[in-house]
Design a protein around this motif. Sequence first.
Motif, mmCIF file in Angstrom:
data_model
loop_
_atom_site.group_PDB
_atom_site.id
_atom_site.type_symbol
_atom_site.label_atom_id
_atom_site.label_comp_id
_atom_site.label_asym_id
_atom_site.label_seq_id
_atom_site.Cartn_x
_atom_site.Cartn_y
_atom_site.Cartn_z
ATOM 1 N N ARG A 177 -15.037 120.792 1.845
ATOM 2 C CA ARG A 177 -15.682 119.557 1.369
ATOM 3 C C ARG A 177 -17.198 119.791 1.258
ATOM 4 O O ARG A 177 -17.998 119.124 1.904
ATOM 5 N N LEU A 178 -17.560 120.760 0.423
ATOM 6 C CA LEU A 178 -18.963 121.115 0.238
ATOM 7 C C LEU A 178 -19.618 120.102 -0.694
ATOM 8 O O LEU A 178 -19.096 119.780 -1.760
ATOM 9 N N ASP A 179 -20.796 119.633 -0.279
ATOM 10 C CA ASP A 179 -21.419 118.470 -0.918
ATOM 11 C C ASP A 179 -22.908 118.730 -1.131
ATOM 12 O O ASP A 179 -23.466 119.743 -0.667
ATOM 13 N N ALA A 218 -21.796 120.461 4.405
ATOM 14 C CA ALA A 218 -20.368 120.767 4.535
ATOM 15 C C ALA A 218 -19.744 119.614 5.316
ATOM 16 O O ALA A 218 -19.831 119.555 6.548
ATOM 17 N N ARG A 219 -19.157 118.685 4.595
ATOM 18 C CA ARG A 219 -18.749 117.425 5.222
ATOM 19 C C ARG A 219 -17.638 117.600 6.252
ATOM 20 O O ARG A 219 -17.578 116.858 7.245
ATOM 21 N N ASP A 220 -16.735 118.574 6.055
ATOM 22 C CA ASP A 220 -15.656 118.765 7.028
ATOM 23 C C ASP A 220 -16.203 119.380 8.316
ATOM 24 O O ASP A 220 -15.811 118.983 9.418
ATOM 25 N N LEU A 221 -17.148 120.327 8.203
ATOM 26 C CA LEU A 221 -17.784 120.877 9.405
ATOM 27 C C LEU A 221 -18.595 119.796 10.103
ATOM 28 O O LEU A 221 -18.564 119.661 11.332
ATOM 29 N N GLN A 222 -19.302 119.012 9.324
ATOM 30 C CA GLN A 222 -20.175 117.972 9.869
ATOM 31 C C GLN A 222 -19.388 116.896 10.612
ATOM 32 O O GLN A 222 -19.784 116.467 11.704
ATOM 33 N N SER A 223 -18.274 116.462 10.037
ATOM 34 C CA SER A 223 -17.532 115.351 10.651
ATOM 35 C C SER A 223 -16.923 115.735 11.997
ATOM 36 O O SER A 223 -16.750 114.890 12.876
ATOM 37 N N TRP A 224 -16.615 117.042 12.178
ATOM 38 C CA TRP A 224 -16.022 117.495 13.435
ATOM 39 C C TRP A 224 -17.088 117.717 14.503
ATOM 40 O O TRP A 224 -16.866 117.446 15.682
ATOM 41 N N GLU A 354 -13.090 118.605 -16.750
ATOM 42 C CA GLU A 354 -12.396 118.750 -15.471
ATOM 43 C C GLU A 354 -12.688 117.553 -14.573
ATOM 44 O O GLU A 354 -13.531 116.715 -14.878
ATOM 45 N N THR A 355 -11.967 117.482 -13.485
ATOM 46 C CA THR A 355 -12.262 116.485 -12.457
ATOM 47 C C THR A 355 -12.675 117.202 -11.181
ATOM 48 O O THR A 355 -12.258 118.332 -10.924
ATOM 49 N N ARG A 356 -13.516 116.546 -10.413
ATOM 50 C CA ARG A 356 -14.018 117.120 -9.174
ATOM 51 C C ARG A 356 -14.064 116.044 -8.087
ATOM 52 O O ARG A 356 -14.257 114.859 -8.364
ATOM 53 N N THR A 357 -13.911 116.510 -6.844
ATOM 54 C CA THR A 357 -14.201 115.669 -5.679
ATOM 55 C C THR A 357 -15.363 116.288 -4.917
ATOM 56 O O THR A 357 -16.412 115.674 -4.775
ATOM 57 N N PHE A 358 -15.167 117.541 -4.452
ATOM 58 C CA PHE A 358 -16.251 118.284 -3.812
ATOM 59 C C PHE A 358 -16.479 119.579 -4.594
ATOM 60 O O PHE A 358 -15.774 119.883 -5.544
ATOM 61 N N LEU A 359 -17.492 120.336 -4.192
ATOM 62 C CA LEU A 359 -17.910 121.505 -4.963
ATOM 63 C C LEU A 359 -16.909 122.651 -4.864
ATOM 64 O O LEU A 359 -16.394 122.961 -3.783
ATOM 65 N N GLU A 360 -16.672 123.297 -6.001
ATOM 66 C CA GLU A 360 -15.836 124.487 -6.061
ATOM 67 C C GLU A 360 -16.715 125.710 -6.299
ATOM 68 O O GLU A 360 -17.842 125.602 -6.801
ATOM 69 N N ASP A 361 -16.222 126.866 -5.920
ATOM 70 C CA ASP A 361 -16.961 128.108 -6.157
ATOM 71 C C ASP A 361 -17.272 128.247 -7.646
ATOM 72 O O ASP A 361 -16.414 128.001 -8.498
ATOM 73 N N GLY A 362 -18.500 128.649 -7.950
ATOM 74 C CA GLY A 362 -18.938 128.777 -9.333
ATOM 75 C C GLY A 362 -19.594 127.533 -9.895
ATOM 76 O O GLY A 362 -20.238 127.600 -10.951
ATOM 77 N N ASP A 363 -19.445 126.390 -9.230
ATOM 78 C CA ASP A 363 -20.114 125.164 -9.681
ATOM 79 C C ASP A 363 -21.623 125.313 -9.572
ATOM 80 O O ASP A 363 -22.137 126.022 -8.691
ATOM 81 N N THR A 364 -22.331 124.629 -10.456
ATOM 82 C CA THR A 364 -23.790 124.560 -10.369
ATOM 83 C C THR A 364 -24.213 123.104 -10.255
ATOM 84 O O THR A 364 -23.573 122.205 -10.839
#
Length: 396
Positions: A177-179, A218-224, A354-364
């Motif tokens: 969940r990279l943001d 990194a929302r998943d790392l952050q939330s934990w 495309e559709t997105r929720t969080f960042l994917e590799d290669g996104d800018t």
Amino acid sequence: MSTTVIDIPSDSPFGIENLPYCVFSPVGHAPRVGVRVADTVVDLAATLLDPVFAEPTLNAFMAQGLPRWKEVRRQIVDLVTSDISSTAIHPVSEVTLHLPIAVADYVDFYASEHHATNLGRLFRPDDAPLMPNWKHLPVGYHGRSSTVVVSGTDVIRPCGQRKSPENADPDFGPSRRLDIEAELGFVVGTASRMGERIDHDAFAEHVFGVVIVNDWSARDLQSWEYVPLGPHLGKSFATSISPWVVPLLALEAARIDTPIQDPEPLPYLRGQQKWGLDVDLAVEWNGHVVSRPPYAQMYWSPAQMLAHTTVNGAAASTGDLFASGTISGPDKNQRGAFIELTWGGSEPVTVGSETRTFLEDGDTVTISACAPGPGGTRIGFGDVHARILPATPVRR
């Protein structure tokens, strides 16, 4: 010696009303301080002849203080509106731009009521969205100065502990969940001593200029990890800033009141000067604008942030960077983080085909900004951009 007059279009966001500083290197030369005029960079080491401009960061110049900043600004206006040595002028497209400051310390705030309310509703749906302290002080966390990087630097997907709600125990791996967080950053020029407080209305005596910030999250790392002590690995892996430092002196026409603050802040957070800022941002995801956050909506001003940072006697240093926190407005298309824009991933957004929720590799991601200048002009901040690279493999 060949001389020329710089062509400055009347609609340029980098006219003499702006004059943002940078650290750049022409081909085959060492980094030095420059100033942007239209689509060129003027070499201040070659023109103003002060040794501070031959330094590889702005810190030595910033430490000279407000009277010197004003004096140099007048000198630059005279310089760039008359004949100037052709060898001191470089097209922006032909220079390398570097991190403009040696970052002494980094603090990130949480100053948008709309952002804080949205995250509160996402993270604590059964409780009040704002914590009891939020409207009494500018909430912030202490970040990591060593991972502040200049625009254009690739960001490697971070790894860490993640815990899904359906799992009893955490696991380890790349963030899913990279943001982003679209923010403004404020650069301290004039230091203060330990035990001193910087008054709200002394803000302009200490803060040199403003940059665009993307505080990657990194929302998943952050939330934990964030209970009970706050962000750590979910934030510390990268913070990107724009290469242009817009002088605070260029933003007089952008100064506005903050939204009404109720309850009234404590006395140390009040002052006679207004330090809200009318700055418009745009967030591009893979080249498509997905959000336009308005800084004018920020609840806490940067003057209040700096006053709060030093009220306990903490020293401010030349090169300190403090950021606003995510800039979000009341409308969905004004949200400055993808966790808000996609409502925690439950409402994907269309990014091109495309559709997105969080960042994917290669996104800018590219974040740009502008503000009103005197006489109907516009003040440009340039942009901060980066590409996401895959996580580094973990050696067993």
